[in-house]
Enzyme design. Structure first.
Site, mmCIF file in Angstrom:
data_model
loop_
_atom_site.group_PDB
_atom_site.id
_atom_site.type_symbol
_atom_site.label_atom_id
_atom_site.label_comp_id
_atom_site.label_asym_id
_atom_site.label_seq_id
_atom_site.Cartn_x
_atom_site.Cartn_y
_atom_site.Cartn_z
ATOM 1 N N HIS A 1 0.831 -1.202 0.000
ATOM 2 C CA HIS A 1 0.000 0.000 0.000
ATOM 3 C C HIS A 1 0.867 1.254 0.000
ATOM 4 O O HIS A 1 2.020 1.245 0.434
ATOM 5 C CB HIS A 1 -0.950 0.013 1.205
ATOM 6 N N CYS A 2 0.290 2.337 -0.490
ATOM 7 C CA CYS A 2 0.905 3.669 -0.402
ATOM 8 C C CYS A 2 -0.101 4.579 0.295
ATOM 9 O O CYS A 2 -0.906 4.109 1.111
ATOM 10 C CB CYS A 2 1.318 4.188 -1.776
ATOM 11 N N TRP A 3 -0.065 5.870 0.013
ATOM 12 C CA TRP A 3 -0.952 6.792 0.726
ATOM 13 C C TRP A 3 -2.417 6.594 0.331
ATOM 14 O O TRP A 3 -3.289 6.426 1.180
ATOM 15 C CB TRP A 3 -0.514 8.230 0.474
ATOM 16 N N TYR B 1 -3.371 3.744 2.506
ATOM 17 C CA TYR B 1 -3.351 4.102 3.924
ATOM 18 C C TYR B 1 -4.498 5.055 4.267
ATOM 19 O O TYR B 1 -5.051 5.010 5.374
ATOM 20 C CB TYR B 1 -2.004 4.734 4.260
#
Length: 346
Positions: free
Chosen positions: A94-96, A123
């Protein structure tokens, strides 16, 4: 592209058997992250800032080209490190907000032969889930009592008795007073504290009561989520009335291990509220090793503050346990019995 995209609820179900890789920058991760996620940053903090600036000034396409230029030489290192971290397990990336960073890393890992999934919404979606959970109609028992009553120890005994417990001060790495940071690890950010609180709540049965300690909205430097704190304020309070002499002995035992310098530093944090004479007396007592005097003087201040906070509570929500014992295991048993009479619908 053969990797799947998981909703936040699917993510919670599957993460226990998979490695979670957070590909945000080190700075983003350090501020707050999903518990047990491992940072494998696509960009350094400096690279992320540079790509962001380029996007703002020159547009999407130029920023993407710069990103590829920065990341390209590191691809083999990402795969090598991921192989070591995964150790044969599937992974969730995952990223932002579930955008290009996680998609790019997932593509790379999928190409390298890993079984990969991404967190849909990233996130940011996880954080939204946290906030949704804080707004749930939790049935809370708020354990209250003046400073030195042993509330945290009682919570731990209640947990041993099979009760559901969330130790807010344990999550915050702070005991809530001017002395609360002594012997504790550094505090998390408020955002990380919220993540930790969510993780604790997610383990519990929402249909059963949960014991928590009475707190102000802040615990040291972190803040309790507003919606959850409002729930605390409206919840029934089980208040231990512990004799002052027991509380004094408890504070001396708990804080007597710390140096004079540490204790003096804590006194100076509240010197304006203690008053000049009390501060002078505390300093002299600390220097002389008379910690019972220090406890007596500081309790005079904390007890007044506690009484004021109780006056703002709905009296119909207050349930009292008068105790004369320093045996917190016994107090926990009595509180569990007292809680049987609590009506959440009052």
């Amino acid at each position: 592209m053969s990797f799947s995209s998981l909703s936040p609820s699917e993510f919670l179900e599957q993460r226990t058997t998979k490695v979670v890789l957070d590909v945000r920058s080190p700075g983003e991760y350090a501020k707050a992250h999903i518990l047990d996620a491992i940072n494998l940053p696509l960009f350094t903090d400096e690279e992320r800032a540079l790509v962001g600036t380029t996007y703002t000034r020159q547009g999407h396409d130029i920023a993407v080209e710069l990103g590829l230029q920065l990341v390209g030489p590191k691809l083999h290192k990402f795969v090598k490190k991921a192989r070591k971290l995964a150790n044969g397990s599937d992974m969730i990336i995952h990223c932002w907000r579930g955008g290009m960073r996680s998609a790019s890393m997932a593509w790379l890992m999928d190409t390298a032969g890993f079984n990969v999934a991404t967190l849909r919404g990233g996130y940011k979606a996880y954080r939204k889930l946290c906030q949704d959970w804080f707004e749930m109609p939790w049935r809370l028992y708020v354990l209250s009592g003046a400073t030195g009553s042993g509330k945290t120890e009682v919570l731990h005994h209640l947990k041993r008795l099979g009760e559901q417990v969330v130790d807010l001060e344990g999550l915050a790495n702070h005991k809530g007073s001017a002395f609360g940071a002594l012997g504790q690890n550094p505090q998390p950010s408020t955002e990380m504290f919220e993540n930790l609180l969510f993780e604790e709540l997610s383990k519990l049965d929402p249909h059963r009561p949960i014991w928590i300690e009475d707190e102000s909205v802040s615990i040291g430097s972190v803040f309790i989520p507003n919606s959850f704190f409002k729930r605390m304020i409206l919840s029934p309070v089980l208040l231990m009335r512990v004799p002052k002499e027991i509380r004094v002995e408890r504070l001396v035992h708990e804080y007597g291990l710390f140096s004079k310098e540490q204790l003096l530093g804590c006194i100076h944090k509240i010197e304006k509220r203690l008053g000049g004479d009390a501060v002078t007396a505390c300093v002299e007592a600390i220097e002389a090793g008379e910690l019972h005097i220090v406890a007596e003087l500081t309790l005079h201040y904390y007890d007044k503050s506690y009484s004021f906070s109780l006056e703002r509570r709905n009296p119909t929500k207050l349930h009292y346990l008068n105790t004369t014992t320093s045996d917190m295991a016994e107090n926990a048993v009595q509180l569990k019995i007292e809680a049987l009479e609590v009506n959440f619908e009052e």
